[in-house]
Structure formats: structure tokens, C-alpha cells
Scaffold this active site. Structure first.
Site, PDB file in Angstrom:
ATOM      1  N   LYS A   1       7.075   4.155  -3.942  1.00 50.11           N
ATOM      2  CA  LYS A   1       7.197   5.014  -5.125  1.00 50.11           C
ATOM      3  C   LYS A   1       8.600   5.548  -5.395  1.00 50.11           C
ATOM      4  CE  LYS A   1       2.529   6.821  -5.169  1.00 50.11           C
ATOM      5  NZ  LYS A   1       1.704   7.964  -4.826  1.00 50.11           N
TER       6      LYS A   1
ATOM      7  N   GLY B   1      11.148  11.833   9.133  1.00 49.21           N
ATOM      8  CA  GLY B   1      11.410  12.936   8.195  1.00 49.21           C
ATOM      9  C   GLY B   1      12.842  13.439   8.276  1.00 49.21           C
TER      10      GLY B   1
ATOM     11  N   GLY C   1      10.561   5.948   8.229  1.00 50.20           N
ATOM     12  CA  GLY C   1       9.199   5.450   8.075  1.00 50.20           C
ATOM     13  C   GLY C   1       8.992   3.959   8.204  1.00 50.20           C
TER      14      GLY C   1
ATOM     15  N   ARG D   1      10.302   6.725  22.959  1.00 50.20           N
ATOM     16  CA  ARG D   1      10.938   8.045  22.860  1.00 50.20           C
ATOM     17  C   ARG D   1      11.370   8.576  24.223  1.00 50.20           C
ATOM     18  NH1 ARG D   1       7.176  10.605  18.059  1.00 50.20           N
ATOM     19  NH2 ARG D   1       8.502   9.822  16.396  1.00 50.20           N
TER      20      ARG D   1
HETATM   21  P1  AMP Z   1       7.385   4.049   1.620  1.00 50.60           P
HETATM   22  O1  AMP Z   1       6.560   4.822   2.597  1.00 50.60           O
HETATM   23  O2  AMP Z   1       7.589   4.710   0.310  1.00 50.60           O
HETATM   24  O3  AMP Z   1       8.657   3.503   2.231  1.00 50.60           O
HETATM   25  O4  AMP Z   1       6.479   2.802   1.210  1.00 50.60           O
HETATM   26  C1  AMP Z   1       6.106   1.830   2.133  1.00 50.60           C
HETATM   27  C2  AMP Z   1       4.932   1.074   1.565  1.00 50.60           C
HETATM   28  O5  AMP Z   1       5.276   0.488   0.335  1.00 50.60           O
HETATM   29  C3  AMP Z   1       4.459  -0.049   2.454  1.00 50.60           C
HETATM   30  O6  AMP Z   1       3.210   0.291   2.986  1.00 50.60           O
HETATM   31  C4  AMP Z   1       4.374  -1.234   1.512  1.00 50.60           C
HETATM   32  O7  AMP Z   1       3.178  -1.966   1.660  1.00 50.60           O
HETATM   33  C5  AMP Z   1       4.414  -0.596   0.147  1.00 50.60           C
HETATM   34  N1  AMP Z   1       4.908  -1.530  -0.878  1.00 50.60           N
HETATM   35  C6  AMP Z   1       6.035  -2.227  -0.880  1.00 50.60           C
HETATM   36  N2  AMP Z   1       6.117  -3.020  -1.960  1.00 50.60           N
HETATM   37  C7  AMP Z   1       4.991  -2.822  -2.679  1.00 50.60           C
HETATM   38  C8  AMP Z   1       4.488  -3.380  -3.894  1.00 50.60           C
HETATM   39  N3  AMP Z   1       5.169  -4.289  -4.582  1.00 50.60           N
HETATM   40  N4  AMP Z   1       3.286  -2.946  -4.331  1.00 50.60           N
HETATM   41  C9  AMP Z   1       2.610  -2.028  -3.630  1.00 50.60           C
HETATM   42  N5  AMP Z   1       3.031  -1.471  -2.481  1.00 50.60           N
HETATM   43  C10 AMP Z   1       4.215  -1.868  -2.001  1.00 50.60           C
END
Ligand code: AMP
Length: 395
Positions: free
Chosen positions: A197, A376, A353, A35
Site C-alpha cells: 500500500k 518498526g 518487514g 537475534r
Molecule cells: P508491505 O508490508 O507493505 O511491505 O507489503 C508486503 C506485502 O505486499 C506482501 O505480503 C506481498 O504479498 C504484498 N504485495 C506485493 N505486491 C502485491 C500486488 N501486486 N498485489 C497484492 N499484494 C502485493
């Protein structure tokens, strides 16, 4: 868009909001200076014009004045990165700060103490912002990471610099990169959304359906879509209450002419662990007791084919549990495909992220067009929100 090149800083004091919220170890040493390096071009431009730079930032989330969050710990690191001995003042407002600024000569750099030692900063207090405004002739915002916050130093202070405010290099680059995807992206435009999610990505999906030609969905989100369409997902992560939403996204995509690409096969495991047993299974027929943790080989190939036809690519979220080596293949393959498409002339933006973490971990940073520095702020931009820090400069 007003940028640094619209100003000559000769004999001017630039009040620059930077994001020096860097990680420190227990000895208060900077463990990642990315940064600080990112703010360097803006500071150098001001100094080379013959101006001086007053730097303001937050560090962590202190409650009042807390020694461990003092920016004094990083003065030496900033001096080293920009090649100028940086001065420090132990408050960001008041007489002591004003005197330090008054004593500043062209070519010199002053760092103010942590803005968040004053609770007025995050409250967006106008009187506090006015005090900050006394510390410079021209206000420069170069902190994309906090551009989505209406804090005193990121947004409110700008109202005291009518006509004398602009974006720093870093923030301008972030805005340009987002525009290159969402406003004037060359077609075909592809968005890859992974991560865990649907619920955390839904606003982004809804916003980008109007802008993209292809939507690749991967990672943990896959299984909500698969189950909603009648597939068997075993123990895979799945949001049952979002199945209807998943079907509605697919319907909207169809109506808007967006091609949606979901995994056709996955690497399934008999536990959420790197050493779990694995097998390749169809994405819609995962055995009971097994869970999909990564994209399968046919899926990687399908996604590669889509990426290679794309002229503009946005990537947010990993395609599997990349933190575990055995489930990183899909994410690495996608990074390789995006790198190859970029080398062939596509514009690629990685943001938000965990995809940034993955890009760094696997060394794709230099092979994509731009890696966003603001988690964010990037997500809110992709959701179609206007960021208060950006609006304040444009006002
Ligand atoms: P996000 O913060 O929503 O971008 O999610 C990132 C996280 O999603 C990472 O820590 C990954 O380990 C998790 N992730 C990706 N694919 C899967 C999966 N098939 N099952 C569970 N977690 C997952």
C-alpha cells in the site's frame, strides 16, 4: 557516536539491553536464534575485556507474570551461542536481581527475567528504570528492534548512566547502515519501495525524495500510481483515495530531480491464487477481471538497469506477491540485481518487514551489504524520525 570501543569493561558490569524476543515453539524451544547470534559480538567484547554481562530483554507481550513468556526457556540457547554458561535470575529488578548481579564475577553472564513482567517497562516508568540502573556500571543498548520505543530499559534507564553508556555492536551497525544511505550515501542513490500500500509507505517516500536520485516503485503500490495517471488496473490492489497523493509524489519527485521508475508490464492473474491463470500485460492496460501480482519481464530488465548504475541501494518491500511461487519472480530478480550491484561495490541496505522475509527466503542475506534486524525501528528511521533509544545514548 559512543560505541563499545570507547570503553574498557575490565572489572565492570555491563547492563546490556538486548533483543531476545525470539520465536518459541509449543515446547518452548527457540526456532530461530538469529537475534541471540546478533547480540554475541557485544557480549563477547565485554567478557574479553574482563567484565561481566547483565542481559535484559523482553519476550512477547505478557500481561503480568506469565510462565510461557519466561526468559528461562532460552538460557540454554544463549549459553550455547556465546559459549559461556549463562546464569538466570527470576526477576529483573529488586533484591534478588541485585544480589545476583553482586555475585557476578568477571567473565560471567547473567540473564534477567522478562522486563515486560512489569508493566512499568513499556510505560517508561522512571522509578523502575532507576531500579534497573542499579544492575550495571555501564549501560549498553544493543536492541535496535525496540529503539523506537521510549521504554524503561531502552530509553529511560540511560539517564542514570551519564557518561557511562554506549551503543552495542548491532545497534551501531544499524545506525551506520542507515546513515550510509540517508546521510552520506555515495551517488547515485536508489530506493526501491514495494509492498502492498501507498498509505503505509507515504511518510518514507516523502522523506527519501530529498535524499535519492532514483525511486523505484513496485508491488501493489504500482496500481494506485498507474490509475492516477489514467491507466486501467483491472482488479489490482488500488487505493482510490490515494490517487491525488500519488500524483503529488510524482510532481514533487520531478521538482527535486528524482527519477521515478514504475513497472511498465506486469504478470496479471485471473485470481489471487498461485494456480490462477496468468498473462503478461502492460501495467496501464490490465484486462477487466485480472489483477497485477508481479513485475513483468521488461520491468525486471528496466529495474536491473537502474540498480546496476547505483552506488547506494535501499530496498523495502517486495515487488510482487512473493509468498506465492508464481508471483515471486520480480522480487527474486530484484534481489539478484542488488546482489550483483553489491558484488560490484555498491552499498545495499535491506530493511523493514517483508523485504527481510523475502531476502531470507531466497537466500540473498549474505549477498547484500546489510539486512536490518528491526522492522518498526527501521521504518521509523526511513521516515526520518529520531528514535528515542538512540537519542538517549547520545544525550
Ligand atoms: P508491505 O508490508 O507493505 O511491505 O507489503 C508486503 C506485502 O505486499 C506482501 O505480503 C506481498 O504479498 C504484498 N504485495 C506485493 N505486491 C502485491 C500486488 N501486486 N498485489 C497484492 N499484494 C502485493
Amino acid at each position: 557516536m559512543k560505541t563499545l570501543s570507547d570503553f574498557n569493561f575490565s572489572d565492570k558490569k555491563a547492563l546490556i539491553r538486548v533483543d531476545f524476543n525470539v520465536p518459541l515453539n509449543e515446547k518452548f524451544e527457540v526456532t530461530d536464534a538469529t537475534r541471540i547470534q546478533a547480540a554475541k559480538p557485544t557480549i563477547i567484547k565485554v567478557l574479553e575485556d574482563g567484565g561481566s554481562a547483565v542481559l535484559m530483554s523482553h519476550l512477547g507481550r505478557p500481561k503480568g507474570v506469565q510462565e510461557e513468556f519466561s526468559l528461562k526457556h532460552i538460557v540454554a540457547d544463549i549459553s550455547e551461542v556465546i559459549g559461556v554458561e549463562v546464569k538466570f535470575v527470576e526477576n529483573c529488578v529488586g533484591a534478588v536481581a541485585e544480589q545476583a548481579v553482586a555475585a557476578l564475577n568477571p567473565g560471567e553472564v547473567l540473564l534477567l527475567e522478562n522486563l515486560r513482567f512489569h508493566e512499568e517497562e513499556t510505560k517508561g516508568d522512571v522509578a523502575f528504570a532507576e531500579q534497573l540502573s542499579k544492575l550495571g556500571d555501564i549501560y549498553v543498548n544493543d536492541a535496535f528492534g525496540t529503539a523506537h520505543r521510549a521504554h524503561a530499559s531502552t530509553t529511560i534507564v540511560a539517564q542514570f548512566f551519564s557518561g557511562a553508556k554506549c551503543f552495542g555492536n548491532l545497534l551501531a551497525k544499524e545506525i551506520e547502515s542507515i546513515n550510509k544511505v540517508l546521510k552520506d550515501g555515495q551517488k547515485p542513490i536508489t530506493a526501491v519501495l514495494g509492498g502492498s500500500k501507498v498509505s503505509s509507505k507515504i511518510t518514507i517516500i516523502e522523506n527519501i525524495l530529498d535524499k535519492v536520485d532514483h525511486l523505484i516503485i513496485g508491488g501493489g503500490m504500482t496500481y494506485t500510481f498507474v490509475k492516477a495517471q489514467g491507466g486501467k488496473v483491472g482488479n489490482s490492489i488500488c487505493e482510490d483515495d490515494k490517487q491525488e497523493l500519488a500524483l503529488s509524489i510524482l510532481k514533487q519527485a520531478k521538482e527535486k530531480g528524482v527519477q521515478v521508475h514504475l513497472p511498465v508490464d506486469v504478470i496479471a492473474a485471473d485470481g489471487f491464487a498461485n494456480d490462477a491463470n496468468t498473462k503478461i500485460e502492460p501495467a496501464n492496460a490490465i484486462s477487466d477481471g485480472w489483477e497485477g501480482l508481479d513485475a513483468g519481464p521488461q520491468t525486471r530488465q528496466n529495474f536491473h538497469d537502474v540498480i546496476m548504475q547505483s552506488k547506494t541501494i535501499l530496498w523495502n518491500g517486495p515487488l510482487g506477491v512473493f509468498e506465492m511461487e508464481n508471483f515471486a519472480k520480480g522480487t527474486i530478480a530484484l534481489g539478484d540485481s542488488i546482489a550483483e550491484a553489491t558484488a560490484n561495490g555498491a552499498f545495499s541496505l535491506v530493511g523493514g518487514g517483508d523485504s527481510v522475509a523475502a531476502v531470507k527466503q531466497f537466500g540473498f542475506g549474505k549477498k547484500v551489504s546489510y539486512v536490518s534486524t528491526g522492522g518498526g525501528a527501521m521504518l521509523e528511521s526511513l521516515e526520518g524520525k529520531t528514535l528515542p533509544g538512540i537519542v538517549a545514548i547520545e544525550a
